[in-house]
Scaffold this motif. Structure first.
Motif, short mmCIF file in Angstrom:
data_model
loop_
_atom_site.label_atom_id
_atom_site.label_comp_id
_atom_site.label_asym_id
_atom_site.label_seq_id
_atom_site.Cartn_x
_atom_site.Cartn_y
_atom_site.Cartn_z
N ASP A 352 -28.12 6.30 0.68
CA ASP A 352 -27.44 6.10 -0.59
C ASP A 352 -27.00 4.64 -0.74
OD1 ASP A 352 -24.55 5.69 0.24
OD2 ASP A 352 -24.86 7.66 1.12
N ALA A 353 -26.60 4.28 -1.95
CA ALA A 353 -26.27 2.89 -2.27
C ALA A 353 -25.02 2.39 -1.55
CB ALA A 353 -26.07 2.75 -3.79
N PHE A 354 -24.23 3.30 -0.98
CA PHE A 354 -22.95 2.94 -0.39
C PHE A 354 -23.01 2.72 1.12
CE2 PHE A 354 -22.40 5.68 -4.09
CZ PHE A 354 -21.71 4.81 -4.92
N GLY A 355 -24.17 3.00 1.74
CA GLY A 355 -24.32 2.76 3.17
C GLY A 355 -24.10 3.97 4.04
N GLY A 356 -24.31 5.17 3.52
CA GLY A 356 -24.18 6.37 4.33
C GLY A 356 -25.32 6.48 5.33
N THR A 357 -25.31 7.55 6.11
CA THR A 357 -26.33 7.73 7.13
C THR A 357 -27.70 7.96 6.50
OG1 THR A 357 -25.80 10.09 7.24
CG2 THR A 357 -24.73 8.65 8.84
N LEU A 358 -28.74 7.61 7.23
CA LEU A 358 -30.12 7.79 6.78
C LEU A 358 -30.43 9.28 6.67
CD1 LEU A 358 -32.34 5.65 6.21
CD2 LEU A 358 -33.30 6.26 8.44
N GLN A 359 -31.12 9.67 5.58
CA GLN A 359 -31.41 11.08 5.35
C GLN A 359 -32.91 11.33 5.26
OE1 GLN A 359 -28.75 13.42 2.97
NE2 GLN A 359 -27.54 11.62 2.45
#
Length: 391
Positions: A352-359
């Motif tokens: 996501d654009a906010f820097g969450g974990t890779l999905q």
């Protein structure tokens, strides 16, 4: 989809500033709209999440429609308030399915509420995309119609307990949990991870989501000698027991919770009651002063449009609607369940654009990741403690 995501962030700023005179959401009410639905809490104990998720989803959809929509059709979001009550959730789902003719549910809030409507969705062939719920029951079973953005509560808690035992040397782990399926799932995660370390739960106390007095629960936990209290809580029932512990002078204890305890709103608790709280989440909460330009612009647009700072619910809402739009776009205009399922399974290496974990859903998984970050609340922000972790 990269073009849509980038211009969508810019368009959100224009919309919030009133620079797009003909707001496309009004035109999206037409018969040819792609209708998605969400059942959420707008007037109950989880309303701060529900409103924020819906706000962020609406921003994204308005920006997308201003660009022409998906496959030449507007996207329309229909929202129903379940007040965090299961019977109302069932009624709301019935309306969305039979009257509004939704092609997908997106961002439904609450474990019990979301699970209660799955039989209706399954019968109608409607996918349950990226709910604001993260229980194992949603994704287990060959007949599952749900996909979750991020990690499950079970994975988050196992990751957090492992870190607390190995890094902080915790020896007396206890649980304060809602007496719900959510609470029982967190309890199972704690027990399973403690078994790996040769430990057992020292004490378990439960409460109702609406409780406001935690004196008895905190007294029991303190008497048990807990050095870590794992929480299965939301906002208010995170703040109140921590404030009670502080008022009692109980200082030699840490508190740890799943993603439901990872929210800017907790940082603003009166008297600093929640300071030092550890939380585990696959999401990153951006700081305006250090965020990339596009994220900072999105935060400013949200504030201008809704008159409030974006909380964790807003960040989740923006992330999950981006993921849902990606899936709907890849479905190619065919919104039957098998086609949408194949579209979700085509998503890999997404962040996501906010820097969450890779999905990644390409291996047939119905959850984007099993990994998360460990955070600690320090002042107005959550400090991230190291890199992405698992168990």
């Amino acid at each position: 989809m990269r073009r849509i995501a980038i211009t969508g962030a810019v368009m959100a700023v224009l919309l919030s500033a009133g620079m797009v005179p003909d707001l496309p959401s009004a035109r999206a009410a037409g018969r040819d709209a792609i209708v998605i639905g969400t059942i959420t809490d707008l007037s109950g104990p989880a309303a701060p999440y529900g409103h924020a998720v819906v706000n962020a989803m609406r921003m994204r959809i308005d920006a997308l429609n201003a660009e022409g929509g998906l496959h030449g059709r507007w996207l329309r979001l229909v929202v129903e308030d379940h007040q965090f009550q299961v019977p109302r959730a069932v009624q709301a789902a019935n309306k969305l399915i039979n009257r509004d003719r939704v092609v997908a549910m997106v961002g439904n809030l609450g474990n019990a509420q979301t699970e209660a409507v799955l039989p209706q969705l399954r019968q109608a062939g409607i996918p349950n995309l990226f709910p604001m719920a993260a229980s194992r029951d949603l994704v287990q079973g060959a007949d599952s119609i749900s996909w979750i953005s991020g990690s499950l509560y079970y994975d988050q808690i196992r990751t957090g307990v492992k870190w607390m035992v190995t890094e902080k040397r915790k020896q007396a782990v206890c649980l304060l949990a809602q007496g719900t399926d959510f609470g029982r799932e967190v309890q199972q995660a704690v027990q399973d991870q403690l078994a790996v370390h040769g430990q057992v739960l020292k004490e378990v106390v439960t409460h109702r989501p609406t409780d406001t007095d935690f004196t008895a629960q905190v007294t029991r936990l303190r008497a048990a000698g807990c050095d870590l209290v794992v929480l299965a809580t939301l906002l208010r029932d995170t703040i109140l027991p921590m404030a009670t512990a502080r008022a009692m002078g109980w200082k030699d204890v840490d508190f740890l919770g799943p993603s439901t305890t990872h929210d800017y709103l907790l940082a603003a608790a009166p008297g600093g009651a929640t300071q030092g709280l550890y939380s585990v989440s696959s999401l990153a909460l951006p700081r305006h002063e250090t965020a990339p330009a596009a994220v900072a612009a999105w935060m400013e647009a949200y504030r201008a449009r809704f008159g409030a700072e974006p909380n964790a619910g807003a960040i989740y809402g923006a992330a999950l609607i981006d993921l849902a739009v990606l899936a709907l776009d890849r479905a190619g205009g065919d919104f039957r369940l098998p086609r949408i399922a194949a579209a979700v399974q085509s998503i890999r290496g997404w962040r996501d654009a906010f820097g969450g974990t890779l999905q990644d859903f390409s291996d047939g998984s119905r959850q984007g990741t099993r990994q998360a970050y460990i955070y600690r609340l320090q002042g107005p922000h959550y400090a991230r403690l190291g890199e992405v972790a698992g168990y």
